[in-house]
Design an enzyme around this catalytic site. Structure first.
Site, PDB file in Angstrom:
ATOM      1  N   GLY A 141      -5.124   5.621  -2.606  1.00  0.00           N
ATOM      2  CA  GLY A 141      -6.346   4.829  -2.787  1.00  0.00           C
ATOM      3  C   GLY A 141      -6.103   3.564  -3.578  1.00  0.00           C
ATOM      4  CD  GLU A 144     -11.451  -0.863  -6.519  1.00  0.00           C
ATOM      5  OE1 GLU A 144     -12.268  -1.752  -6.880  1.00  0.00           O
ATOM      6  OE2 GLU A 144     -10.871  -0.098  -7.307  1.00  0.00           O
ATOM      7  CD1 TRP A 173     -11.892  -0.742   4.104  1.00  0.00           C
ATOM      8  CD2 TRP A 173     -12.101   0.340   6.051  1.00  0.00           C
ATOM      9  NE1 TRP A 173     -12.928  -1.325   4.796  1.00  0.00           N
ATOM     10  CE2 TRP A 173     -13.076  -0.681   6.005  1.00  0.00           C
ATOM     11  CE3 TRP A 173     -12.036   1.159   7.183  1.00  0.00           C
ATOM     12  CZ2 TRP A 173     -13.962  -0.897   7.047  1.00  0.00           C
ATOM     13  CZ3 TRP A 173     -12.928   0.940   8.218  1.00  0.00           C
ATOM     14  CH2 TRP A 173     -13.876  -0.088   8.139  1.00  0.00           C
ATOM     15  CG  LEU A 250       1.205  -1.616  -0.820  1.00  0.00           C
ATOM     16  CD1 LEU A 250       0.356  -2.884  -0.839  1.00  0.00           C
ATOM     17  CD2 LEU A 250       0.467  -0.512  -0.093  1.00  0.00           C
ATOM     18  CD  GLU A 374       0.803  -0.275   3.980  1.00  0.00           C
ATOM     19  OE1 GLU A 374       1.223  -1.094   3.143  1.00  0.00           O
ATOM     20  OE2 GLU A 374       0.655   0.916   3.729  1.00  0.00           O
TER      21      GLU A 374
HETATM   22  P1  TGC Z   1       1.630 -10.945  -7.987  1.00  0.00           P
HETATM   23  O1  TGC Z   1       1.275 -11.682  -9.256  1.00  0.00           O
HETATM   24  O2  TGC Z   1       2.341 -11.677  -6.909  1.00  0.00           O
HETATM   25  O3  TGC Z   1       2.477  -9.645  -8.356  1.00  0.00           O
HETATM   26  C1  TGC Z   1       2.064  -8.733  -9.368  1.00  0.00           C
HETATM   27  C2  TGC Z   1       3.297  -7.936  -9.772  1.00  0.00           C
HETATM   28  O4  TGC Z   1       3.758  -7.162  -8.667  1.00  0.00           O
HETATM   29  C3  TGC Z   1       5.107  -7.571  -8.320  1.00  0.00           C
HETATM   30  N1  TGC Z   1       5.191  -7.556  -6.860  1.00  0.00           N
HETATM   31  C4  TGC Z   1       5.816  -6.584  -6.183  1.00  0.00           C
HETATM   32  N2  TGC Z   1       6.516  -5.533  -6.596  1.00  0.00           N
HETATM   33  C5  TGC Z   1       7.035  -4.729  -5.663  1.00  0.00           C
HETATM   34  N3  TGC Z   1       6.872  -4.958  -4.353  1.00  0.00           N
HETATM   35  C6  TGC Z   1       6.172  -6.015  -3.888  1.00  0.00           C
HETATM   36  N4  TGC Z   1       5.995  -6.200  -2.583  1.00  0.00           N
HETATM   37  C7  TGC Z   1       5.596  -6.891  -4.825  1.00  0.00           C
HETATM   38  N5  TGC Z   1       4.840  -8.019  -4.734  1.00  0.00           N
HETATM   39  C8  TGC Z   1       4.600  -8.409  -5.992  1.00  0.00           C
HETATM   40  C9  TGC Z   1       5.272  -8.939  -8.914  1.00  0.00           C
HETATM   41  O5  TGC Z   1       6.631  -9.237  -9.144  1.00  0.00           O
HETATM   42  C10 TGC Z   1       4.479  -8.803 -10.173  1.00  0.00           C
HETATM   43  O6  TGC Z   1       5.268  -8.050 -11.074  1.00  0.00           O
HETATM   44  P2  TGC Z   1       5.174  -8.314 -12.682  1.00  0.00           P
HETATM   45  O7  TGC Z   1       6.212  -7.404 -13.265  1.00  0.00           O
HETATM   46  O8  TGC Z   1       5.466  -9.776 -12.865  1.00  0.00           O
HETATM   47  O9  TGC Z   1       3.792  -7.950 -13.068  1.00  0.00           O
HETATM   48  O10 TGC Z   1       0.293 -10.278  -7.449  1.00  0.00           O
HETATM   49  P3  TGC Z   1      -0.974 -10.927  -6.742  1.00  0.00           P
HETATM   50  O11 TGC Z   1      -2.187 -10.312  -7.357  1.00  0.00           O
HETATM   51  O12 TGC Z   1      -0.869 -12.423  -6.707  1.00  0.00           O
HETATM   52  O13 TGC Z   1      -0.889 -10.321  -5.251  1.00  0.00           O
HETATM   53  C11 TGC Z   1       0.121 -10.623  -4.383  1.00  0.00           C
HETATM   54  C12 TGC Z   1      -0.206 -10.083  -2.973  1.00  0.00           C
HETATM   55  C13 TGC Z   1      -1.360 -10.818  -2.358  1.00  0.00           C
HETATM   56  C14 TGC Z   1       1.023 -10.309  -2.137  1.00  0.00           C
HETATM   57  C15 TGC Z   1      -0.513  -8.579  -3.034  1.00  0.00           C
HETATM   58  O14 TGC Z   1      -1.628  -8.311  -3.755  1.00  0.00           O
HETATM   59  C16 TGC Z   1      -0.670  -7.959  -1.672  1.00  0.00           C
HETATM   60  O15 TGC Z   1       0.328  -7.568  -1.072  1.00  0.00           O
HETATM   61  N6  TGC Z   1      -1.921  -7.805  -1.143  1.00  0.00           N
HETATM   62  C17 TGC Z   1      -2.176  -7.053   0.072  1.00  0.00           C
HETATM   63  C18 TGC Z   1      -2.787  -5.701  -0.267  1.00  0.00           C
HETATM   64  C19 TGC Z   1      -2.330  -4.627   0.653  1.00  0.00           C
HETATM   65  O16 TGC Z   1      -1.364  -4.727   1.375  1.00  0.00           O
HETATM   66  N7  TGC Z   1      -3.010  -3.482   0.601  1.00  0.00           N
HETATM   67  C20 TGC Z   1      -2.598  -2.342   1.370  1.00  0.00           C
HETATM   68  C21 TGC Z   1      -3.359  -1.095   0.932  1.00  0.00           C
HETATM   69  S1  TGC Z   1      -2.636   0.427   1.511  1.00  0.00           S
HETATM   70  C22 TGC Z   1      -2.873   0.428   3.161  1.00  0.00           C
HETATM   71  O17 TGC Z   1      -3.314  -0.499   3.742  1.00  0.00           O
HETATM   72  C23 TGC Z   1      -2.471   1.682   3.895  1.00  0.00           C
HETATM   73  S2  TGC Z   1      -2.760   1.556   5.575  1.00  0.00           S
HETATM   74  C24 TGC Z   1      -2.318   3.043   6.211  1.00  0.00           C
HETATM   75  C25 TGC Z   1      -0.927   3.069   6.792  1.00  0.00           C
HETATM   76  O18 TGC Z   1       0.017   2.500   6.221  1.00  0.00           O
HETATM   77  O19 TGC Z   1      -0.736   3.635   7.848  1.00  0.00           O
HETATM   78  P1  FAD Z   2     -10.102  -9.036   2.966  1.00  0.00           P
HETATM   79  O1  FAD Z   2      -9.097  -8.998   1.872  1.00  0.00           O
HETATM   80  O2  FAD Z   2     -11.532  -9.191   2.607  1.00  0.00           O
HETATM   81  O3  FAD Z   2      -9.683 -10.202   3.971  1.00  0.00           O
HETATM   82  C1  FAD Z   2     -10.567 -10.701   4.982  1.00  0.00           C
HETATM   83  C2  FAD Z   2      -9.845 -11.902   5.650  1.00  0.00           C
HETATM   84  O4  FAD Z   2      -9.609 -12.917   4.683  1.00  0.00           O
HETATM   85  C3  FAD Z   2      -8.461 -11.504   6.189  1.00  0.00           C
HETATM   86  O5  FAD Z   2      -8.191 -12.216   7.375  1.00  0.00           O
HETATM   87  C4  FAD Z   2      -7.531 -11.971   5.088  1.00  0.00           C
HETATM   88  O6  FAD Z   2      -6.203 -12.214   5.520  1.00  0.00           O
HETATM   89  C5  FAD Z   2      -8.243 -13.255   4.649  1.00  0.00           C
HETATM   90  N1  FAD Z   2      -7.854 -13.651   3.304  1.00  0.00           N
HETATM   91  C6  FAD Z   2      -8.053 -12.998   2.132  1.00  0.00           C
HETATM   92  N2  FAD Z   2      -7.525 -13.671   1.120  1.00  0.00           N
HETATM   93  C7  FAD Z   2      -6.957 -14.787   1.637  1.00  0.00           C
HETATM   94  C8  FAD Z   2      -6.208 -15.877   1.112  1.00  0.00           C
HETATM   95  N3  FAD Z   2      -5.933 -15.981  -0.192  1.00  0.00           N
HETATM   96  N4  FAD Z   2      -5.780 -16.832   1.956  1.00  0.00           N
HETATM   97  C9  FAD Z   2      -6.008 -16.741   3.308  1.00  0.00           C
HETATM   98  N5  FAD Z   2      -6.701 -15.736   3.857  1.00  0.00           N
HETATM   99  C10 FAD Z   2      -7.164 -14.779   3.038  1.00  0.00           C
HETATM  100  N6  FAD Z   2      -6.147   0.853   2.063  1.00  0.00           N
HETATM  101  C11 FAD Z   2      -5.656   1.776   1.177  1.00  0.00           C
HETATM  102  O7  FAD Z   2      -5.602   1.520  -0.025  1.00  0.00           O
HETATM  103  N7  FAD Z   2      -5.223   2.984   1.608  1.00  0.00           N
HETATM  104  C12 FAD Z   2      -5.274   3.355   2.917  1.00  0.00           C
HETATM  105  O8  FAD Z   2      -4.850   4.471   3.270  1.00  0.00           O
HETATM  106  C13 FAD Z   2      -5.786   2.419   3.867  1.00  0.00           C
HETATM  107  N8  FAD Z   2      -5.907   2.761   5.178  1.00  0.00           N
HETATM  108  C14 FAD Z   2      -6.527   1.892   6.052  1.00  0.00           C
HETATM  109  C15 FAD Z   2      -6.790   2.318   7.358  1.00  0.00           C
HETATM  110  C16 FAD Z   2      -7.455   1.467   8.234  1.00  0.00           C
HETATM  111  C17 FAD Z   2      -7.771   1.918   9.618  1.00  0.00           C
HETATM  112  C18 FAD Z   2      -7.811   0.156   7.822  1.00  0.00           C
HETATM  113  C19 FAD Z   2      -8.491  -0.793   8.785  1.00  0.00           C
HETATM  114  C20 FAD Z   2      -7.572  -0.260   6.534  1.00  0.00           C
HETATM  115  C21 FAD Z   2      -6.937   0.624   5.621  1.00  0.00           C
HETATM  116  N9  FAD Z   2      -6.738   0.248   4.285  1.00  0.00           N
HETATM  117  C22 FAD Z   2      -6.237   1.153   3.382  1.00  0.00           C
HETATM  118  C23 FAD Z   2      -7.281  -1.013   3.793  1.00  0.00           C
HETATM  119  C24 FAD Z   2      -6.410  -2.243   4.114  1.00  0.00           C
HETATM  120  O9  FAD Z   2      -5.260  -2.257   3.343  1.00  0.00           O
HETATM  121  C25 FAD Z   2      -7.275  -3.480   3.871  1.00  0.00           C
HETATM  122  O10 FAD Z   2      -8.231  -3.520   4.902  1.00  0.00           O
HETATM  123  C26 FAD Z   2      -6.454  -4.770   3.864  1.00  0.00           C
HETATM  124  O11 FAD Z   2      -5.615  -4.807   2.735  1.00  0.00           O
HETATM  125  C27 FAD Z   2      -7.338  -6.035   3.913  1.00  0.00           C
HETATM  126  O12 FAD Z   2      -8.366  -5.952   2.999  1.00  0.00           O
HETATM  127  P2  FAD Z   2      -9.908  -6.251   3.460  1.00  0.00           P
HETATM  128  O13 FAD Z   2     -10.166  -5.419   4.674  1.00  0.00           O
HETATM  129  O14 FAD Z   2     -10.766  -6.028   2.272  1.00  0.00           O
HETATM  130  O15 FAD Z   2      -9.928  -7.743   3.906  1.00  0.00           O
END
Ligand code: TGC
Ligand code: FAD
Length: 397
Positions: A141, A144, A173, A250, A374
């Protein structure tokens, strides 16, 4: 130069990528493929149509028996296979359905990896063997309702009450949420973001299944509500604060997607190829038209370039590890191209392309989620952009 006689061109493996795999790796791939053909493939279109998965916990247990859960992690009774083995398994899982690959990814690469990498010995002993066998199911999780791409702004909060922690907030999600025994939940604390291992039977923990999805329908997706969830002091992942904790997990799940999405693309490509050779219009197979051939040639190029990229990243991960930017490179390219392959395949099937009788529209709709979760395609573009220019274009400078 000696003259070679290469084997005949294989339209299903035009670059002979199989030759780059060991016998053992091919055996892993074939074992997973065979199990899925028997256990999942016959049912998955119906699950997608009904928006359910029959007995998902039984399915996870079957994946555990096959050694698919946390398969690239070692110790604690886990298989300790290579990253390439894991990638090949992800391709087979996602060739069946992205939701099935998600089920395995979230269990192994997110929930188990978080505990394996950051957990205490007690947390590892309690959860990893059972999760590896599929007897305990986990979710992760981070997202949000108001914080997806920017998880650093999360509002879920953990506060101290004596030695205990009290968690309040909502996660959105969350894959596997409603079928989980344990949730790895990320929350703000006075020390920064921390991770918590939360048994889902704890009072105040509620999981609500999300309905009305048009993508990832053969997957359980949930909202998690944490309403005064009281946890003992040792529920926190020790000595880990900040966003790097969840982001490190991630990287693992994104790596699996680099491979997995190509399974959906492969299934769509093979379906379109077959269709183009057998569907006749204007008195000849539609595969005889140049416009169809151009589509198939492009699909073939991108699918196989994607496989080479995944294999390169996998070999590198096994040898020296990957940087987050390299993982973003793979996720961005391979998901984007896989979705394009599925969309193109859909056009080749004409009206049949929108029917669940064929897998193509299901894969295409699923990859819309994979493009978003992701890290969205925009986030991975910006991660690469920052690495290339040194400029952070995510938010305020
Ligand atoms: P930022 O200031 O860049 O970084 C904060 C701290 O984190 C470190 N860091 C990492 N460490 C390990 N791996 C990475 N990929 C890292 N990226 C950054 C960084 O060095 C820093 O460390 P420290 O020691 O200096 O504190 O953070 P930011 O807030 O500007 O965010 C950067 C950004 C946008 C790239 C990051 O927030 C991001 O990747 N956002 C996307 C969120 C996302 O992917 N959510 C996924 C949720 S889980 C999911 O979707 C599961 S789907 C189900 C399935 O997989 O099948
Ligand atoms: P938002 O962040 O609101 O983004 C909306 C749009 O704005 C996107 O096109 C995005 O790229 C764009 N955007 C945002 N910021 C910027 C920027 N700075 N510059 C340019 N464009 C920007 N999450 C978990 O934690 N655990 C899970 O197991 C998990 N499973 C999932 C399963 C499914 C089926 C789905 C659909 C999502 C899941 N997620 C999970 C959540 C997923 O990781 C988020 O949906 C994803 O990270 C995007 O967040 P959001 O949907 O809030 O979109």
């Amino acid at each position: 130069m000696s003259e070679h006689r290469p084997p005949a061109f294989d339209r299903l493996d035009p670059l002979s990528i199989d030759d780059l795999l060991s016998t053992e790796e091919i055996a892993v791939r074939d074992t997973v493929r065979t199990m899925l053909a028997d256990r999942v493939q016959p049912h998955v279109a119906a699950w997608f149509e009904s928006g359910t998965v029959d007995e998902p916990r039984e399915l996870i247990r079957a994946f555990g028996e096959l050694g698919l859960l946390g398969m690239h992690l070692d110790g604690h009774g886990l298989p300790g296979m290579s990253s390439v083995d894991y990638g090949l398994a992800c391709v087979e899982l996602e060739a069946v359905d992205s939701g099935i690959r998600s089920m395995v990814s979230v269990q192994g690469s997110l929930a188990m990896y978080a505990i394996w990498r950051w957990g205490s010995d007690e947390q590892k002993d309690e959860w990893l063997p059972a999760m590896g066998r599929g007897e305990a199911v986990g979710c992760f999780g981070l997202t949000e309702p108001d914080h997806g791409s920017d998880p650093g702004g999360m509002r879920t909060r953990a506060r101290r009450d004596g030695d205990d922690w009290i968690l309040d907030g909502t996660k959105m999600w969350i894959t596997n949420g409603s079928i989980s025994d344990v949730a790895v939940v990320w929350a703000q604390t006075d020390e920064g973001i921390r991770g918590f291992v939360v048994p889902t039977a704890t009072d105040g923990f509620i999981a609500n299944t999300i309905k009305q999805k048009m993508s990832l329908r053969a997957s359980v997706t949930s909202e998690l509500v944490l309403d005064g969830v009281r946890l003992p002091a040792d529920a926190a992942l020790p000595e880990l604060t900040g966003l790097k904790g969840p982001l490190s997990c991630l990287n693992e799940a994104r790596y699996g997607i680099v491979w997995g999405c190509l399974g959906a693309a492969r299934s769509s490509y093979e379906t379109a190829l077959d269709y183009a050779r057998t569907r006749n219009q204007f008195g000849r197979p539609i595969g005889g038209f140049q416009l169809t051939q151009a589509k198939l040639a492009d699909m073939c190029l991108e699918l196989n370039k994607g496989m080479l990229l995944a294999l390169h990243l996998g070999r590198r991960k096994d040898a020296v590890g990957l940087t987050p930017e390299q993982v973003s490179f793979g996720k961005l390219n391979n998901v984007r191209e896989s979705l394009e392959i599925c969309r193109t395949a859909r056009t080749i099937l004409g009206a049949n392309g929108i029917s669940l009788e064929y897998p193509v529209i299901r894969h295409m709709n699923n990859l819309e989620s994979v493009l978003t979760y992701e890290g969205t395609v925009e986030m991975h573009t910006l991660i690469l952009g920052q690495a290339l220019t040194g400029e952070n274009a995510f938010g305020s400078a």
